[in-house]
Scaffold this motif. Structure first.
Motif, PDB file in Angstrom:
ATOM      1  N   ASP A  24       0.834  -1.206   0.000  1.00 54.69           N
ATOM      2  CA  ASP A  24       0.000   0.000   0.000  1.00 54.69           C
ATOM      3  C   ASP A  24       0.870   1.258   0.000  1.00 54.69           C
ATOM      4  O   ASP A  24       0.493   2.289  -0.553  1.00 54.69           O
ATOM      5  CB  ASP A  24      -0.913  -0.037   1.224  1.00 54.69           C
ATOM      6  N   LYS A  25       2.044   1.172   0.606  1.00 55.66           N
ATOM      7  CA  LYS A  25       2.934   2.334   0.714  1.00 55.66           C
ATOM      8  C   LYS A  25       3.694   2.633  -0.579  1.00 55.66           C
ATOM      9  O   LYS A  25       4.413   3.618  -0.653  1.00 55.66           O
ATOM     10  CB  LYS A  25       3.911   2.166   1.876  1.00 55.66           C
ATOM     11  N   VAL A  26       3.515   1.815  -1.596  1.00 55.83           N
ATOM     12  CA  VAL A  26       4.061   2.149  -2.911  1.00 55.83           C
ATOM     13  C   VAL A  26       3.379   3.427  -3.413  1.00 55.83           C
ATOM     14  O   VAL A  26       3.847   4.086  -4.328  1.00 55.83           O
ATOM     15  CB  VAL A  26       3.892   0.971  -3.908  1.00 55.83           C
ATOM     16  N   SER A  27       2.310   3.814  -2.728  1.00 59.73           N
ATOM     17  CA  SER A  27       1.641   5.070  -3.059  1.00 59.73           C
ATOM     18  C   SER A  27       2.624   6.235  -3.001  1.00 59.73           C
ATOM     19  O   SER A  27       2.453   7.227  -3.711  1.00 59.73           O
ATOM     20  CB  SER A  27       0.471   5.326  -2.110  1.00 59.73           C
ATOM     21  N   LEU A  28       3.669   6.120  -2.203  1.00 59.15           N
ATOM     22  CA  LEU A  28       4.684   7.171  -2.128  1.00 59.15           C
ATOM     23  C   LEU A  28       5.271   7.452  -3.509  1.00 59.15           C
ATOM     24  O   LEU A  28       5.452   8.616  -3.889  1.00 59.15           O
ATOM     25  CB  LEU A  28       5.799   6.777  -1.156  1.00 59.15           C
ATOM     26  N   VAL A  29       5.555   6.409  -4.260  1.00 65.74           N
ATOM     27  CA  VAL A  29       6.106   6.578  -5.607  1.00 65.74           C
ATOM     28  C   VAL A  29       5.095   7.306  -6.487  1.00 65.74           C
ATOM     29  O   VAL A  29       5.449   8.238  -7.222  1.00 65.74           O
ATOM     30  CB  VAL A  29       6.496   5.213  -6.220  1.00 65.74           C
ATOM     31  N   PHE A  30       3.829   6.916  -6.384  1.00 64.08           N
ATOM     32  CA  PHE A  30       2.784   7.586  -7.170  1.00 64.08           C
ATOM     33  C   PHE A  30       2.613   9.035  -6.737  1.00 64.08           C
ATOM     34  O   PHE A  30       2.382   9.918  -7.562  1.00 64.08           O
ATOM     35  CB  PHE A  30       1.460   6.827  -7.056  1.00 64.08           C
ATOM     36  N   ILE A  31       2.731   9.312  -5.434  1.00 65.63           N
ATOM     37  CA  ILE A  31       2.628  10.678  -4.932  1.00 65.63           C
ATOM     38  C   ILE A  31       3.731  11.550  -5.525  1.00 65.63           C
ATOM     39  O   ILE A  31       3.482  12.674  -5.975  1.00 65.63           O
ATOM     40  CB  ILE A  31       2.698  10.706  -3.388  1.00 65.63           C
ATOM     41  N   ILE A  32       4.944  11.037  -5.533  1.00 59.00           N
ATOM     42  CA  ILE A  32       6.072  11.800  -6.080  1.00 59.00           C
ATOM     43  C   ILE A  32       5.828  12.119  -7.551  1.00 59.00           C
ATOM     44  O   ILE A  32       6.013  13.260  -7.993  1.00 59.00           O
ATOM     45  CB  ILE A  32       7.398  11.022  -5.884  1.00 59.00           C
ATOM     46  N   ILE A  33       5.397  11.134  -8.316  1.00 61.07           N
ATOM     47  CA  ILE A  33       5.143  11.342  -9.750  1.00 61.07           C
ATOM     48  C   ILE A  33       4.000  12.335  -9.957  1.00 61.07           C
ATOM     49  O   ILE A  33       4.126  13.293 -10.744  1.00 61.07           O
ATOM     50  CB  ILE A  33       4.834   9.993 -10.446  1.00 61.07           C
ATOM     51  N   LEU A  34       2.881  12.138  -9.271  1.00 65.54           N
ATOM     52  CA  LEU A  34       1.726  13.029  -9.432  1.00 65.54           C
ATOM     53  C   LEU A  34       2.046  14.449  -8.975  1.00 65.54           C
ATOM     54  O   LEU A  34       1.607  15.423  -9.598  1.00 65.54           O
ATOM     55  CB  LEU A  34       0.513  12.479  -8.688  1.00 65.54           C
ATOM     56  N   ALA A  35       2.800  14.589  -7.885  1.00 64.63           N
ATOM     57  CA  ALA A  35       3.166  15.919  -7.397  1.00 64.63           C
ATOM     58  C   ALA A  35       4.052  16.649  -8.407  1.00 64.63           C
ATOM     59  O   ALA A  35       3.914  17.853  -8.615  1.00 64.63           O
ATOM     60  CB  ALA A  35       3.871  15.825  -6.050  1.00 64.63           C
ATOM     61  N   ALA A  36       4.953  15.915  -9.049  1.00 65.62           N
ATOM     62  CA  ALA A  36       5.827  16.534 -10.054  1.00 65.62           C
ATOM     63  C   ALA A  36       5.036  16.928 -11.298  1.00 65.62           C
ATOM     64  O   ALA A  36       5.200  18.028 -11.834  1.00 65.62           O
ATOM     65  CB  ALA A  36       6.966  15.582 -10.415  1.00 65.62           C
ATOM     66  N   VAL A  37       4.148  16.050 -11.744  1.00 60.36           N
ATOM     67  CA  VAL A  37       3.412  16.295 -12.990  1.00 60.36           C
ATOM     68  C   VAL A  37       2.318  17.347 -12.798  1.00 60.36           C
ATOM     69  O   VAL A  37       2.230  18.307 -13.566  1.00 60.36           O
ATOM     70  CB  VAL A  37       2.807  14.979 -13.533  1.00 60.36           C
ATOM     71  N   LEU A  81       1.349  19.118  -9.724  1.00 61.83           N
ATOM     72  CA  LEU A  81       1.576  20.229  -8.797  1.00 61.83           C
ATOM     73  C   LEU A  81       2.863  20.982  -9.118  1.00 61.83           C
ATOM     74  O   LEU A  81       3.194  21.965  -8.450  1.00 61.83           O
ATOM     75  CB  LEU A  81       1.608  19.719  -7.348  1.00 61.83           C
ATOM     76  N   LYS A  82       3.603  20.481 -10.102  1.00 55.97           N
ATOM     77  CA  LYS A  82       4.851  21.104 -10.550  1.00 55.97           C
ATOM     78  C   LYS A  82       5.897  21.198  -9.440  1.00 55.97           C
ATOM     79  O   LYS A  82       6.712  22.118  -9.413  1.00 55.97           O
ATOM     80  CB  LYS A  82       4.598  22.497 -11.139  1.00 55.97           C
ATOM     81  N   GLU A  83       5.856  20.231  -8.515  1.00 55.28           N
ATOM     82  CA  GLU A  83       6.877  20.192  -7.472  1.00 55.28           C
ATOM     83  C   GLU A  83       8.198  19.743  -8.087  1.00 55.28           C
ATOM     84  O   GLU A  83       8.232  18.873  -8.945  1.00 55.28           O
ATOM     85  CB  GLU A  83       6.463  19.244  -6.339  1.00 55.28           C
ATOM     86  N   LYS A  84       9.260  20.366  -7.654  1.00 55.47           N
ATOM     87  CA  LYS A  84      10.600  20.044  -8.176  1.00 55.47           C
ATOM     88  C   LYS A  84      11.142  18.794  -7.490  1.00 55.47           C
ATOM     89  O   LYS A  84      11.041  18.646  -6.271  1.00 55.47           O
ATOM     90  CB  LYS A  84      11.568  21.209  -7.943  1.00 55.47           C
ATOM     91  N   LEU A  85      11.703  17.901  -8.278  1.00 59.76           N
ATOM     92  CA  LEU A  85      12.308  16.685  -7.739  1.00 59.76           C
ATOM     93  C   LEU A  85      13.819  16.852  -7.719  1.00 59.76           C
ATOM     94  O   LEU A  85      14.401  17.349  -8.682  1.00 59.76           O
ATOM     95  CB  LEU A  85      11.944  15.475  -8.597  1.00 59.76           C
ATOM     96  N   ASN A  86      14.434  16.427  -6.632  1.00 56.99           N
ATOM     97  CA  ASN A  86      15.892  16.385  -6.588  1.00 56.99           C
ATOM     98  C   ASN A  86      16.322  14.922  -6.485  1.00 56.99           C
ATOM     99  O   ASN A  86      15.497  14.032  -6.366  1.00 56.99           O
ATOM    100  CB  ASN A  86      16.431  17.233  -5.422  1.00 56.99           C
TER     101      ASN A  86
END
Length: 143
Positions: free
Chosen positions: A98-111, A113-118
């Motif tokens: 269920d915590k693989v949602s973290l990976v989806f959160i990172i992708i969705l936030a970048a796409v 919400l335009k959050e910058k990934l480092n």
């Protein structure tokens, strides 16, 4: 302060998974979720009223209502799926996947919400995703 609340949310989620697994042992998973949903409703509205925030309802714009309603429906579906997985599998394995949602959160936030990934976010997300998958695919311990 967000860090403390995030850790408290993670600890609470872990306790919920553990208690829910025991609670649905002899109960249909959707019935168990429905019982918890009623309590979530009562407690959350109790907090809103207790904090004196009920008047904020009239200030919510239409766009926010739409997003909150859609998120609420998806939250319900997510919980129904989680409860079913918990009913059918081990808590440690179902909960970790269920915590693989973290990976989806990172992708969705970048796409969206335009959050910058480092590199730390990318590497950390990959490691957490890989760890969750390793735990989920671990051999059955015979429980």
């Amino acid at each position: 302060m967000w860090f403390v609340f995030s850790l408290l949310a993670a600890l609470s989620a872990a306790v919920v998974v553990t208690l829910s697994k025991v609670g649905i042992r002899n109960v249909d998973s959707t019935v168990g979720f429905a019982i918890q949903s009623v309590l979530i409703l009562l407690v959350s509205w109790g907090i809103v009223i207790g904090q004196g925030n009920l008047s904020q309802l009239s200030r919510i714009d239409r766009r926010s209502w739409i997003f909150l309603i859609i998120a609420g429906v998806i939250t319900c579906l997510s919980s129904v799926f989680s409860f079913r997985a918990l009913k059918l599998g081990d808590a440690s394995r179902a909960g970790s996947l269920d915590k693989v949602s973290l990976v989806f959160i990172i992708i969705l936030a970048a796409v969206f919400l335009k959050e910058k990934l480092n590199w730390q976010v990318i590497v950390g997300g990959l490691m957490m995703g890989a760890g969750a998958i390793v735990i989920a695919l671990a051999r059955d311990t015979g429980n």
